[in-house]
Design an enzyme around this catalytic site. Structure first.
Site, PDB file in Angstrom:
ATOM      1  N   ASP A  11      -7.015   0.764   2.602  1.00  0.00           N
ATOM      2  CA  ASP A  11      -6.341  -0.196   1.730  1.00  0.00           C
ATOM      3  C   ASP A  11      -5.696   0.567   0.574  1.00  0.00           C
ATOM      4  OD1 ASP A  11      -5.498  -2.304   0.199  1.00  0.00           O
ATOM      5  OD2 ASP A  11      -7.470  -3.216  -0.060  1.00  0.00           O
ATOM      6  N   ASP A 107       0.178  -2.743   3.191  1.00  0.00           N
ATOM      7  CA  ASP A 107      -0.693  -1.834   2.445  1.00  0.00           C
ATOM      8  C   ASP A 107      -2.057  -1.607   3.078  1.00  0.00           C
ATOM      9  OD1 ASP A 107      -1.281  -4.491   1.946  1.00  0.00           O
ATOM     10  OD2 ASP A 107      -2.027  -4.110  -0.071  1.00  0.00           O
ATOM     11  N   GLU A 108      -2.341  -2.229   4.214  1.00  0.00           N
ATOM     12  CA  GLU A 108      -3.645  -2.079   4.843  1.00  0.00           C
ATOM     13  C   GLU A 108      -3.483  -1.731   6.320  1.00  0.00           C
ATOM     14  OE1 GLU A 108      -6.542  -5.210   3.974  1.00  0.00           O
ATOM     15  OE2 GLU A 108      -5.121  -6.047   2.516  1.00  0.00           O
TER      16      GLU A 108
END
Length: 401
Positions: A11, A107-108
């Protein structure tokens, strides 16, 4: 479930804000947020750095309220193409460590190391290596969770931020995971959280001990999945497979660069919105049984009104006539309008159509493109914010005409 399954969840910390700081060190030491374009009044906080967090600034709040919390706040307009480039670079880097990379937003991502490492401890070593590479190669920090399934690796990545590796092993299920708040489980949003609290379920352990029959009776299929999650089984969740949920609602909202004071402008905008909603209903073969209007005044006070349609519809003229009536019956004359939206719900298939009652509401359809062009000439450029089944995304009017 494989006995030696090893899953990483990476993350990126404060992703949009962190990307903006790359090559601009001056942004790192001041309160800073990334937002939509304030010039077109889409100033919602999308990401913030730790200095902004210290002032209590929240993702999703308006830049207007964020500035009041942190005078002198630095505001940066979102650059989505740049964020996509860095997300792709991060995924390529993850891929260098082997295993399948499963993105979860920009973003992950999950990195499945099953068969490539033999234990959670070895997975943690890979996680540390990834954190070092992300910082050195891309200038980004990540928090990485290591566990034996998708679910708990994501929970582990949230345990320590920023720039940390955290692990959750099988033997941690009861002594550690069961003591965590139930809302930390994936898919426990505000509505489900309230339902769980009403059942006196506050922790993951409470949920696990509630019993699958109870959870399924109270929350349906979602309740059964949550009970499985709480007991360490994420077999009902596979992020590689898109979830096809039925549409529950459609909606479109416009925030215009200038306040609308002329009722004719408001009516024109309502017709544009009604037409876009109607197009989407027809595209998906659906009819709407409930029509609602929402708008905000220039001082941000909000009004929401709705009505039940006697007959489900997918016609722009019918939707427009209803929201216009709602507006006329509730708006205080002379108060400028900042944003306005049209939503429909109680959706059903076209087999539910009845050809009665609405004939008097139909009118000749104006040229929608000409109407949009006229509004833009008067009010400036604008975008429609689209929602379907609760998921929002931006779309320009031209994309759906």
């Amino acid at each position: 479930m494989e006995a030696n399954r090893v899953m990483l969840h990476s993350d990126c910390n404060n992703y949009y804000a962190s990307v903006e700081c790359i090559g601009n060190e001056g942004l790192r030491g001041v309160p800073m947020v990334v937002c939509g374009d304030p010039a077109t009044r889409h100033g919602i906080v999308l990401s913030k750095n730790d200095h902004a967090k210290a002032f209590g600034i929240l993702t999703g709040e308006s830049v207007h309220t964020a500035r009041r919390k942190a005078p002198g706040l630095t505001v940066v307009n979102a650059d989505y193409p740049k964020y996509v480039r860095y997300a792709k670079a991060a995924r390529r880097l993850y891929g260098e460590y082997g295993g399948e990379v499963v993105p979860y937003g920009l973003d992950e991502a999950w990195i499945d190391l099953t068969g490539r490492v033999g234990s959670i401890e070895e997975g943690a070593q890979v996680a540390d290596a990834i954190r070092g590479r992300m910082k050195g190669d891309l200038g980004l920090t990540v928090s990485v969770g290591v566990s034996y399934n998708y679910l708990f690796s994501k929970m582990a990545s949230d345990m320590r931020k920023p720039d940390a590796t955290s692990t959750l092993r099988r033997e941690d299920l009861r002594p550690v995971i069961w003591g965590m708040p139930a809302f930390e489980l994936l898919f426990v949003g505000p509505v489900t959280r309230r339902k769980l609290r009403a059942m006196n379920i506050l922790t993951v352990g409470d949920l696990a001990r509630a019993g699958k029959d109870v959870m399924q009776k109270k929350l349906g299929k979602a309740g059964l999945s949550l009970w499985q999650f709480a007991n360490g089984d994420d077999s009902s969740f596979d992020p590689r497979v898109p979830v096809a949920e039925p549409f529950k609602s459609f909606g479109n909202t416009i925030t215009t660069p200038k306040d609308m004071a002329d009722p004719i402008d408001v009516y024109s905008m309502l017709y544009v919105l009604s037409s876009v909603v109607a197009m989407r209903l027809r595209k998906h073969g659906l009819l709407a049984g409930c029509i609602s209007l929402n708008y905000k005044h220039a001082d941000f006070t909000a009004v929401v009104r709705q009505c039940t349609a006697p007959v489900r519809t997918d016609e722009a003229e019918v939707i427009f006539s209803r929201v216009k009536a709602l507006f006329d019956g509730n708006h205080e004359a002379g108060r400028p309008i900042r944003s306005i939206g049209v939503h429909v719900r109680n959706l059903g298939g076209r087999s539910a159509r009845q050809h009665t009652l609405f004939d008097g509401e139909r009118a000749a359809s104006p040229d929608l493109r000409a109407m949009v062009d006229g509004l833009r000439a008067k009010l400036g450029d604008f975008n429609v914010e689209r929602s379907a089944g609760g998921a929002d995304c931006g779309v320009s009017v031209g994309d759906v005409l």
